[in-house]
Motif scaffolding. Structure first.
Motif, PDB file in Angstrom:
ATOM      1  N   LEU A 151       0.868  -1.168   0.000  1.00 48.90           N
ATOM      2  CA  LEU A 151       0.000   0.000   0.000  1.00 48.90           C
ATOM      3  C   LEU A 151       0.909   1.224   0.000  1.00 48.90           C
ATOM      4  N   VAL A 152       0.800   2.018  -1.040  1.00 43.36           N
ATOM      5  CA  VAL A 152       1.628   3.211  -1.199  1.00 43.36           C
ATOM      6  C   VAL A 152       0.741   4.436  -1.043  1.00 43.36           C
ATOM      7  N   GLN A 153       1.177   5.366  -0.198  1.00 44.95           N
ATOM      8  CA  GLN A 153       0.445   6.615  -0.015  1.00 44.95           C
ATOM      9  C   GLN A 153       1.081   7.716  -0.863  1.00 44.95           C
ATOM     10  N   TYR A 154       0.274   8.370  -1.669  1.00 41.84           N
ATOM     11  CA  TYR A 154       0.715   9.523  -2.456  1.00 41.84           C
ATOM     12  C   TYR A 154       0.272  10.794  -1.740  1.00 41.84           C
ATOM     13  N   ARG A 155       1.177  11.729  -1.658  1.00 39.28           N
ATOM     14  CA  ARG A 155       0.891  12.972  -0.941  1.00 39.28           C
ATOM     15  C   ARG A 155       1.281  14.176  -1.789  1.00 39.28           C
ATOM     16  N   ARG A 156       0.346  15.083  -1.948  1.00 40.68           N
ATOM     17  CA  ARG A 156       0.621  16.356  -2.611  1.00 40.68           C
ATOM     18  C   ARG A 156       0.694  17.436  -1.521  1.00 40.68           C
ATOM     19  N   PRO A 157       1.896  17.825  -1.112  1.00 38.34           N
ATOM     20  CA  PRO A 157       2.018  18.751   0.023  1.00 38.34           C
ATOM     21  C   PRO A 157       1.319  20.086  -0.193  1.00 38.34           C
ATOM     22  N   SER A 158       1.252  20.562  -1.431  1.00 38.91           N
ATOM     23  CA  SER A 158       0.676  21.880  -1.676  1.00 38.91           C
ATOM     24  C   SER A 158      -0.799  21.953  -1.336  1.00 38.91           C
ATOM     25  N   ASP A 176      -8.253   7.426  -5.589  1.00 41.26           N
ATOM     26  CA  ASP A 176      -8.267   8.889  -5.567  1.00 41.26           C
ATOM     27  C   ASP A 176      -7.042   9.510  -6.251  1.00 41.26           C
ATOM     28  N   PRO A 177      -6.806   9.152  -7.513  1.00 33.63           N
ATOM     29  CA  PRO A 177      -5.675   9.740  -8.244  1.00 33.63           C
ATOM     30  C   PRO A 177      -5.951  11.191  -8.632  1.00 33.63           C
ATOM     31  N   LEU A 178      -4.886  11.951  -8.784  1.00 35.36           N
ATOM     32  CA  LEU A 178      -4.954  13.333  -9.252  1.00 35.36           C
ATOM     33  C   LEU A 178      -4.599  13.365 -10.728  1.00 35.36           C
ATOM     34  N   ARG A 179      -5.386  14.071 -11.512  1.00 36.08           N
ATOM     35  CA  ARG A 179      -5.144  14.104 -12.955  1.00 36.08           C
ATOM     36  C   ARG A 179      -3.757  14.648 -13.297  1.00 36.08           C
ATOM     37  N   HIS A 208     -10.005  18.982  -6.229  1.00 32.34           N
ATOM     38  CA  HIS A 208      -8.993  18.706  -7.249  1.00 32.34           C
ATOM     39  C   HIS A 208      -9.629  17.992  -8.438  1.00 32.34           C
ATOM     40  N   VAL A 209      -8.979  18.112  -9.570  1.00 33.02           N
ATOM     41  CA  VAL A 209      -9.459  17.424 -10.768  1.00 33.02           C
ATOM     42  C   VAL A 209      -9.022  15.968 -10.692  1.00 33.02           C
ATOM     43  N   SER A 210      -9.983  15.083 -10.731  1.00 40.95           N
ATOM     44  CA  SER A 210      -9.724  13.654 -10.577  1.00 40.95           C
ATOM     45  C   SER A 210      -8.944  13.086 -11.767  1.00 40.95           C
ATOM     46  N   GLY A 211      -8.108  12.105 -11.455  1.00 44.01           N
ATOM     47  CA  GLY A 211      -7.392  11.377 -12.487  1.00 44.01           C
ATOM     48  C   GLY A 211      -8.075  10.078 -12.881  1.00 44.01           C
ATOM     49  N   ALA A 391      -5.273  23.860 -17.776  1.00 47.32           N
ATOM     50  CA  ALA A 391      -6.428  24.499 -17.144  1.00 47.32           C
ATOM     51  C   ALA A 391      -6.850  23.740 -15.895  1.00 47.32           C
ATOM     52  N   ALA A 392      -6.792  22.414 -15.955  1.00 49.59           N
ATOM     53  CA  ALA A 392      -7.135  21.596 -14.794  1.00 49.59           C
ATOM     54  C   ALA A 392      -6.174  21.869 -13.643  1.00 49.59           C
ATOM     55  N   PHE A 393      -4.891  21.994 -13.961  1.00 48.18           N
ATOM     56  CA  PHE A 393      -3.884  22.278 -12.945  1.00 48.18           C
ATOM     57  C   PHE A 393      -4.146  23.632 -12.296  1.00 48.18           C
ATOM     58  N   GLU A 394      -4.463  24.631 -13.098  1.00 47.74           N
ATOM     59  CA  GLU A 394      -4.712  25.967 -12.571  1.00 47.74           C
ATOM     60  C   GLU A 394      -5.976  26.010 -11.712  1.00 47.74           C
ATOM     61  N   LEU A 395      -6.976  25.221 -12.077  1.00 47.65           N
ATOM     62  CA  LEU A 395      -8.229  25.236 -11.335  1.00 47.65           C
ATOM     63  C   LEU A 395      -8.047  24.836  -9.873  1.00 47.65           C
ATOM     64  N   GLU A 396      -7.158  23.877  -9.627  1.00 47.00           N
ATOM     65  CA  GLU A 396      -7.097  23.284  -8.298  1.00 47.00           C
ATOM     66  C   GLU A 396      -6.006  23.862  -7.409  1.00 47.00           C
ATOM     67  N   LEU A 397      -5.284  24.895  -7.851  1.00 47.49           N
ATOM     68  CA  LEU A 397      -4.241  25.469  -7.023  1.00 47.49           C
ATOM     69  C   LEU A 397      -4.842  26.045  -5.750  1.00 47.49           C
TER      70      LEU A 397
END
Length: 409
Positions: A151-158, A176-179, A208-211, A391-397
Motif C-alpha cells: 500500500l503506497v500513499q501519495y501525498r501532494r504537500p501543496s 483517488d488519483p490526481l489528474r 482537485h481534478v480527478s485522475g 487548465a485543470a492544474f490551474e483550477l485546483e491550485l
C-alpha cells in the motif's frame, strides 16, 4: 520507502530553468528538499513575494515555518533606496531566507540581491508552481497482506491531498488519483512490475481534478465509483460499487464501505488491515458536510457523518490503519513519512466522545472557505465540462479546504 519524484520530467526542467532565465546564478532549493526540511521540523524562514491574497489562499506551512509576505516592488524600492538591510529585518524568523514567488523568477532576483548585501538567501526553484507539481510516495508498512503486497500513499504537500496505490500479485488499483500526476502513477506501477487494472474515486471531489478518467484511459484500467456518487450525474462509462461490494486486486480483496456525510456517495475502501477513509475521518478531525449541497443541508449531512464515524466504522478493530484522503495544513507525517494512524488512536479524539447533536453543532458551526473553483471542479469530475491539463492544474491550485474543524478544537 519514500519517492520524491516530481510529476514528470518536464516540470523539473521548467523549474530548473526558471532561475537560469532570471540571469542570476543564485543558490536554489528544490521543492522536495524543502518539504523534507519542513516535515523534519527544521526552521524554515520564508519570504513570499506574491500578492497578499495569493499568499493567504495557499502558502508554505509547517510548525516551524516563519512566513513573511512582502511584494516584489517593495524589494525594488529597498534596493533603490539602499534599504535592503531594513527589508531583511522585517522578515520573520532566523537563519537563511527561502525566497518564493509564483514561478521562481522574481524570487531568484530577490535572493541574488539579498546575497549581494551579505544576507543568506536562496530561491525556491520553480516557485509555487513547482511546489504544486510535487508528489511524494511512501509505502505504508504492514498495512496489507504478504511480501508481494503493498500500500503506497501519495501525498501532494501543496494541497494536503492523499491518494493510494494498492499492489498485489502483478495487479494494482489506484485510489483517488490526481489528474496532474497521471504519468507518475503509470511510471510507478511499471517500476513495481504491476499493471493498473482498477482506478477508484471514493466520491465526487470538489478540491482537485480527478485522475479517474485519464488514468483509466492511459492504462486500460476499469474506472470505479460509488453508485451513490454516480447518481449525482456522472457521465461516461464507469463501473459502480455499493456498500460491501469487493474488487479483486491480485491476491487482495478491496471492499467498498459506504461512508456518507461529506457527500452522499462518499465510500471508504477497506483492504488488508487498512481503511482508506477518503473524506470522512481524518487523523485530526472529520470532513466538512456542506460541499455537496451547501450549508442549508449541512445538518443532515453532518448526521450521516456522525453515523459513519461512530457506527459504520465501528466493526473495524482498533489496530486498523486509518489512511485518510487529506491531511491538514502544516501537519507533519510520522517518522516513516506517512499520514496514517491506528483507528483506536483516532477514536481518542473528542468527536468520538460527543453525542450526535453536539457533533452536528461542532462540524456545522464553522463555515470555512470552499475549495478554489469548486463548482467547476465538480463539473469536470462529473464529466459535464472538459478542460485541458494546464487548465485543470490551474483550477485546483490552493488548499483543499475539505475538513470541517480539528477534532480537538
Amino acid at each position: 520507502m519514500t519517492d520524491d519524484s516530481p510529476a514528470d520530467e518536464s516540470s523539473t526542467g521548467a523549474a530548473n530553468g526558471a532561475a537560469a532565465d532570471s540571469g542570476e546564478d543564485v543558490p536554489g532549493v528544490d521543492p522536495a528538499t524543502l518539504q523534507r526540511r519542513i516535515d523534519a521540523g527544521d526552521p524554515v524562514r520564508v519570504l513570499d513575494l506574491r500578492n497578499r491574497d495569493e499568499v493567504e489562499q495557499w502558502h508554505l506551512a509547517g510548525p516551524n515555518v516563519s512566513l513573511t509576505q512582502q511584494p516584489y516592488n517593495r524589494f525594488v524600492r529597498a534596493r533603490v533606496t539602499d534599504g535592503i538591510d531594513e527589508f531583511v529585518a522585517a522578515v520573520a524568523g532566523e537563519g537563511p531566507i527561502t525566497v518564493v514567488c509564483a514561478r521562481g523568477e522574481a524570487s531568484a532576483e530577490v535572493a541574488a540581491g539579498l546575497l549581494e548585501r551579505g544576507h543568506d538567501a536562496h530561491n525556491l526553484t520553480g516557485g509555487m508552481d513547482a511546489w504544486a507539481r510535487l508528489l511524494l510516495a511512501t509505502e505504508v508498512d504492514g498495512a496489507v497482506g504478504g511480501d508481494d503486497d503493498a500500500l503506497v500513499q501519495y501525498r501532494r504537500p501543496s494541497s494536503g491531498c492523499l491518494g493510494y496505490l494498492v499492489a498485489s500479485a502483478g495487479a494494482a488499483a489506484v485510489v483517488d488519483p490526481l489528474r496532474a500526476f497521471t504519468g507518475r502513477y503509470v511510471a510507478d506501477a511499471r517500476e513495481r512490475g504491476v499493471e493498473v487494472e482498477t482506478v477508484v474515486d471514493t466520491h465526487v471531489h470538489a478540491d482537485h481534478v480527478s485522475g479517474l478518467r485519464s488514468l483509466a484511459k492511459a492504462t486500460g484500467a476499469t474506472p470505479v465509483m460509488p453508485e451513490r456518487a454516480v447518481e449525482r450525474g456522472v457521465t461516461g462509462d464507469v463501473t459502480t460499487v455499493g456498500d460491501g461490494d469487493t474488487l479483486d486486486v491480485g491476491d487482495l480483496a478491496v471492499e467498498a464501505v459506504h461512508a456518507p456525510g461529506h457527500t452522499t456517495g462518499m465510500t471508504a475502501v477497506a483492504v488488508g488491515d487498512a481503511l482508506l477513509t477518503g473524506d470522512s475521518l481524518f487523523l485530526d478531525g472529520v470532513a466538512r458536510p456542506d460541499l455537496e449541497a451547501g450549508f442549508e443541508t449541512a445538518e443532515a449531512f453532518a448526521r450521516e457523518l456522525y453515523r459513519t464515524v461512530t457506527d459504520r466504522f465501528s466493526p473495524f478493530p482498533g489496530e486498523t490503519v486509518v489512511a485518510p484522503g487529506h491531511h491538514g495544513e502544516g501537519a507533519q507525517p510520522d517518522a516513516d513519512g506517512v499520514f496514517a494512524a491506528p483507528l483506536d488512536e483516532c477514536r481518542q479524539s473528542r468527536v468520538f466522545e460527543m453525542g450526535e447533536d453536539e457533533f452536528v453543532a461542532h462540524v456545522t458551526d464553522r463555515r470555512p472557505s470552499r475549495p478554489a473553483n469548486h463548482e467547476r471542479i465538480v463539473a469536470v469530475n462529473l464529466g459535464r465540462e472538459s478542460v485541458d491539463d494546464e487548465a485543470a492544474f490551474e483550477l485546483e491550485l490552493g488548499p483543499n479546504n475539505c475538513a470541517a474543524a480539528p477534532a480537538d478544537d
